[in-house]
Design a protein around this motif. Structure first.
Motif, PDB file in Angstrom:
ATOM      1  N   GLY A  54       0.780  -1.220   0.003  1.00  0.00           N
ATOM      2  CA  GLY A  54      -0.297   0.017  -0.165  1.00  0.00           C
ATOM      3  C   GLY A  54       1.024   1.432  -0.028  1.00  0.00           C
ATOM      4  O   GLY A  54       0.482   2.152  -0.487  1.00  0.00           O
ATOM      5  N   ILE A  55       1.941   1.317   0.674  1.00  0.00           N
ATOM      6  CA  ILE A  55       2.790   2.486   0.622  1.00  0.00           C
ATOM      7  C   ILE A  55       3.525   2.689  -0.647  1.00  0.00           C
ATOM      8  O   ILE A  55       3.526   3.694  -1.135  1.00  0.00           O
ATOM      9  CB  ILE A  55       3.944   2.215   1.970  1.00  0.00           C
ATOM     10  CG1 ILE A  55       3.370   2.527   3.221  1.00  0.00           C
ATOM     11  CG2 ILE A  55       5.226   3.201   1.485  1.00  0.00           C
ATOM     12  CD1 ILE A  55       4.193   1.951   4.531  1.00  0.00           C
ATOM     13  N   GLY A  56       3.904   1.537  -1.306  1.00  0.00           N
ATOM     14  CA  GLY A  56       4.558   1.572  -2.652  1.00  0.00           C
ATOM     15  C   GLY A  56       3.375   2.048  -3.643  1.00  0.00           C
ATOM     16  O   GLY A  56       3.555   2.858  -4.471  1.00  0.00           O
ATOM     17  N   LEU A  57       2.101   1.733  -3.242  1.00  0.00           N
ATOM     18  CA  LEU A  57       1.072   2.178  -4.255  1.00  0.00           C
ATOM     19  C   LEU A  57       0.925   3.529  -4.120  1.00  0.00           C
ATOM     20  O   LEU A  57       0.822   4.594  -5.279  1.00  0.00           O
ATOM     21  CB  LEU A  57      -0.151   1.368  -3.878  1.00  0.00           C
ATOM     22  CG  LEU A  57      -1.272   1.743  -4.859  1.00  0.00           C
ATOM     23  CD1 LEU A  57      -1.011   1.679  -6.123  1.00  0.00           C
ATOM     24  CD2 LEU A  57      -2.654   0.871  -4.270  1.00  0.00           C
ATOM     25  N   ILE A  58       0.847   4.049  -2.930  1.00  0.00           N
ATOM     26  CA  ILE A  58       0.649   5.528  -2.477  1.00  0.00           C
ATOM     27  C   ILE A  58       1.921   6.315  -3.282  1.00  0.00           C
ATOM     28  O   ILE A  58       1.784   7.362  -3.899  1.00  0.00           O
ATOM     29  CB  ILE A  58       0.696   6.114  -1.203  1.00  0.00           C
ATOM     30  CG1 ILE A  58      -0.784   5.423  -0.626  1.00  0.00           C
ATOM     31  CG2 ILE A  58       0.781   7.257  -0.833  1.00  0.00           C
ATOM     32  CD1 ILE A  58      -0.820   5.107   0.821  1.00  0.00           C
ATOM     33  N   LEU A  59       3.128   5.766  -2.980  1.00  0.00           N
ATOM     34  CA  LEU A  59       4.500   6.429  -3.864  1.00  0.00           C
ATOM     35  C   LEU A  59       4.443   6.350  -5.003  1.00  0.00           C
ATOM     36  O   LEU A  59       4.787   7.482  -5.916  1.00  0.00           O
ATOM     37  CB  LEU A  59       5.589   5.963  -3.409  1.00  0.00           C
ATOM     38  CG  LEU A  59       5.934   5.929  -1.767  1.00  0.00           C
ATOM     39  CD1 LEU A  59       7.236   5.203  -1.539  1.00  0.00           C
ATOM     40  CD2 LEU A  59       6.208   7.396  -1.402  1.00  0.00           C
ATOM     41  N   SER A  60       3.799   5.406  -5.875  1.00  0.00           N
ATOM     42  CA  SER A  60       3.332   5.455  -7.258  1.00  0.00           C
ATOM     43  C   SER A  60       2.686   6.609  -7.693  1.00  0.00           C
ATOM     44  O   SER A  60       2.712   7.170  -8.881  1.00  0.00           O
ATOM     45  CB  SER A  60       2.996   4.045  -7.685  1.00  0.00           C
ATOM     46  OG  SER A  60       3.976   3.131  -7.540  1.00  0.00           O
ATOM     47  N   VAL A  61       1.460   6.682  -6.984  1.00  0.00           N
ATOM     48  CA  VAL A  61       0.670   7.717  -7.214  1.00  0.00           C
ATOM     49  C   VAL A  61       1.119   9.220  -7.129  1.00  0.00           C
ATOM     50  O   VAL A  61       1.069  10.052  -8.085  1.00  0.00           O
ATOM     51  CB  VAL A  61      -0.847   7.824  -6.293  1.00  0.00           C
ATOM     52  CG1 VAL A  61      -1.678   8.963  -6.592  1.00  0.00           C
ATOM     53  CG2 VAL A  61      -1.595   6.477  -6.534  1.00  0.00           C
ATOM     54  N   PHE A  62       1.834   9.356  -5.907  1.00  0.00           N
ATOM     55  CA  PHE A  62       2.625  10.565  -5.900  1.00  0.00           C
ATOM     56  C   PHE A  62       3.635  10.939  -7.149  1.00  0.00           C
ATOM     57  O   PHE A  62       4.121  11.847  -7.778  1.00  0.00           O
ATOM     58  CB  PHE A  62       3.466  10.684  -4.694  1.00  0.00           C
ATOM     59  CG  PHE A  62       2.537  11.135  -3.560  1.00  0.00           C
ATOM     60  CD1 PHE A  62       1.685  12.375  -3.569  1.00  0.00           C
ATOM     61  CD2 PHE A  62       2.494  10.246  -2.324  1.00  0.00           C
ATOM     62  CE1 PHE A  62       0.704  12.524  -2.559  1.00  0.00           C
ATOM     63  CE2 PHE A  62       1.867  10.870  -1.329  1.00  0.00           C
ATOM     64  CZ  PHE A  62       0.534  11.775  -1.369  1.00  0.00           C
ATOM     65  N   GLY A  63       4.394   9.730  -7.717  1.00  0.00           N
ATOM     66  CA  GLY A  63       5.243   9.763  -8.609  1.00  0.00           C
ATOM     67  C   GLY A  63       4.369  10.178  -9.881  1.00  0.00           C
ATOM     68  O   GLY A  63       4.813  10.913 -10.866  1.00  0.00           O
ATOM     69  N   ILE A  64       3.234   9.679 -10.139  1.00  0.00           N
ATOM     70  CA  ILE A  64       2.530  10.075 -11.322  1.00  0.00           C
ATOM     71  C   ILE A  64       2.141  11.544 -11.329  1.00  0.00           C
ATOM     72  O   ILE A  64       2.398  12.132 -12.257  1.00  0.00           O
ATOM     73  CB  ILE A  64       1.363   9.186 -11.706  1.00  0.00           C
ATOM     74  CG1 ILE A  64       1.560   7.838 -12.021  1.00  0.00           C
ATOM     75  CG2 ILE A  64       0.206  10.001 -12.527  1.00  0.00           C
ATOM     76  CD1 ILE A  64       0.512   7.041 -11.831  1.00  0.00           C
TER      77      ILE A  64
END
Length: 148
Positions: A79-89
């Motif tokens: 979930g943390i990785g997913l949140i970081l991916s959204v911030f990356g986008i």
């Protein structure tokens, strides 16, 4: 907050089997990266992949032994990785929107599209992982509340 769940992985595969596949694929990829880093002489790079190796070993153990506590660390870190991916986008879109001559929009757009597709898949597999965690946790609670 209620998170979505799914009854099956990839529409027709049992959640348990899907969870095992997710776990084994992550362990295999972590081992490949770990061995690749060691072979290339990049020990520091390779050491980073010990962490997912441990996390997904716990994931598999939790599925095999029906222990929700061992699944939780994987659900949280994914979930943390997913949140970081959204911030990356979001960051890439801000960079794309900024009027800088050194940024070529033609190079970034396909990358952002691919990143969005990968993040969508990442989100789906997180939902699958959360569904497995929730099912095992509920099964354990139901076993504890049934009269003997």
């Amino acid at each position: 907050m209620k998170f979505p769940t799914v009854p099956h992985c990839c529409c027709c595969v049992d959640l348990r089997i899907g969870g095992l596949i997710i776990g084994w694929l992550n362990i295999i990829s972590a081992c490949i990266c770990l061995i690749g880093g060691i072979v290339k002489g990049q020990g520091g790079y390779a050491a980073v992949f010990v962490i997912p190796l441990i996390i997904y070993t716990c994931w598999l153990y939790g599925i095999y032994k029906n222990k929700a506590g061992f699944l939780l660390i994987s659900v949280i870190t994914t979930g943390i990785g997913l949140i970081l991916s959204v911030f990356g986008i979001i960051f890439l879109m801000v960079v794309l929107a900024s009027p800088r001559p050194e940024i070529k929009t033609g190079d970034l757009v396909p990358f952002i599209i691919a990143y969005c597709i990968i993040t969508a898949l990442h989100t789906y597999f997180w939902v699958v992982m959360y569904s497995i965690y929730k099912r095992i946790k509920e099964d354990a609670q139901n076993c504890n509340t049934q009269p003997v």
